[in-house]
Design a protein around this motif. Sequence first.
Motif, PDB file in Angstrom:
ATOM      1  N   UNK A  39      -8.245   4.790   8.342  1.00  0.00           N
ATOM      2  CA  UNK A  39      -9.453   5.607   8.515  1.00  0.00           C
ATOM      3  C   UNK A  39     -10.687   4.840   8.056  1.00  0.00           C
ATOM      4  N   UNK A  40     -10.576   4.195   6.906  1.00  0.00           N
ATOM      5  CA  UNK A  40     -11.686   3.396   6.396  1.00  0.00           C
ATOM      6  C   UNK A  40     -12.013   2.237   7.318  1.00  0.00           C
ATOM      7  N   UNK A  41     -10.986   1.607   7.850  1.00  0.00           N
ATOM      8  CA  UNK A  41     -11.196   0.510   8.787  1.00  0.00           C
ATOM      9  C   UNK A  41     -11.883   1.012  10.048  1.00  0.00           C
ATOM     10  N   UNK A  42     -11.462   2.170  10.538  1.00  0.00           N
ATOM     11  CA  UNK A  42     -12.084   2.756  11.728  1.00  0.00           C
ATOM     12  C   UNK A  42     -13.544   3.092  11.493  1.00  0.00           C
ATOM     13  N   UNK A  43     -13.843   3.653  10.323  1.00  0.00           N
ATOM     14  CA  UNK A  43     -15.241   3.967   9.990  1.00  0.00           C
ATOM     15  C   UNK A  43     -16.082   2.695   9.928  1.00  0.00           C
ATOM     16  N   UNK A  81       0.801  -1.218   0.000  1.00  0.00           N
ATOM     17  CA  UNK A  81       0.000   0.000   0.000  1.00  0.00           C
ATOM     18  C   UNK A  81       0.835   1.269   0.000  1.00  0.00           C
ATOM     19  N   UNK A  82       2.054   1.214   0.453  1.00  0.00           N
ATOM     20  CA  UNK A  82       2.873   2.411   0.535  1.00  0.00           C
ATOM     21  C   UNK A  82       2.519   3.227   1.769  1.00  0.00           C
ATOM     22  N   UNK A  83       3.403   4.119   2.144  1.00  0.00           N
ATOM     23  CA  UNK A  83       3.223   4.907   3.355  1.00  0.00           C
ATOM     24  C   UNK A  83       2.079   5.897   3.277  1.00  0.00           C
ATOM     25  N   UNK A  84       1.736   6.338   2.084  1.00  0.00           N
ATOM     26  CA  UNK A  84       0.681   7.353   1.946  1.00  0.00           C
ATOM     27  C   UNK A  84      -0.718   6.763   2.005  1.00  0.00           C
ATOM     28  N   UNK A  85      -0.877   5.532   1.605  1.00  0.00           N
ATOM     29  CA  UNK A  85      -2.207   4.916   1.561  1.00  0.00           C
ATOM     30  C   UNK A  85      -2.621   4.319   2.911  1.00  0.00           C
ATOM     31  N   UNK A  86      -1.678   4.047   3.787  1.00  0.00           N
ATOM     32  CA  UNK A  86      -1.994   3.385   5.051  1.00  0.00           C
ATOM     33  C   UNK A  86      -2.913   4.233   5.932  1.00  0.00           C
ATOM     34  N   UNK A 115     -19.276   1.918  12.279  1.00  0.00           N
ATOM     35  CA  UNK A 115     -20.599   1.637  11.732  1.00  0.00           C
ATOM     36  C   UNK A 115     -21.118   0.281  12.213  1.00  0.00           C
ATOM     37  N   UNK A 116     -20.237  -0.699  12.295  1.00  0.00           N
ATOM     38  CA  UNK A 116     -20.635  -2.018  12.790  1.00  0.00           C
ATOM     39  C   UNK A 116     -21.095  -1.925  14.241  1.00  0.00           C
ATOM     40  N   UNK A 117     -20.340  -1.214  15.070  1.00  0.00           N
ATOM     41  CA  UNK A 117     -20.718  -1.070  16.478  1.00  0.00           C
ATOM     42  C   UNK A 117     -22.022  -0.301  16.634  1.00  0.00           C
ATOM     43  N   UNK A 118     -22.226   0.731  15.816  1.00  0.00           N
ATOM     44  CA  UNK A 118     -23.489   1.479  15.863  1.00  0.00           C
ATOM     45  C   UNK A 118     -24.663   0.576  15.509  1.00  0.00           C
ATOM     46  N   UNK A 119     -24.508  -0.223  14.461  1.00  0.00           N
ATOM     47  CA  UNK A 119     -25.583  -1.134  14.053  1.00  0.00           C
ATOM     48  C   UNK A 119     -25.841  -2.175  15.137  1.00  0.00           C
TER      49      UNK A 119
END
Length: 73
Positions: A39-43, A29-34, A47-51
Amino acid sequence: MLVASPFLLISMPGGSEWILIILVVLLLFGGRKIPELMRGLGRGIREFNDAKNNVKQEIEEGIKEKDKSSAAQ
């Protein structure tokens, strides 16, 4: 005949395995994409916890309504 349990075949990675996994992720992924990936994983986790909490709340409200209706009778 000895049969291995599936739980014995899969174990948590140790220290050296985690280092190897991190290096592979960095290469892919490179250092810039991590940060975007994290962030996407956190979102997704949020969302899973909210549901999950919404479903739990609806079930508890349904139980309370059932208890109220059975107590009124």
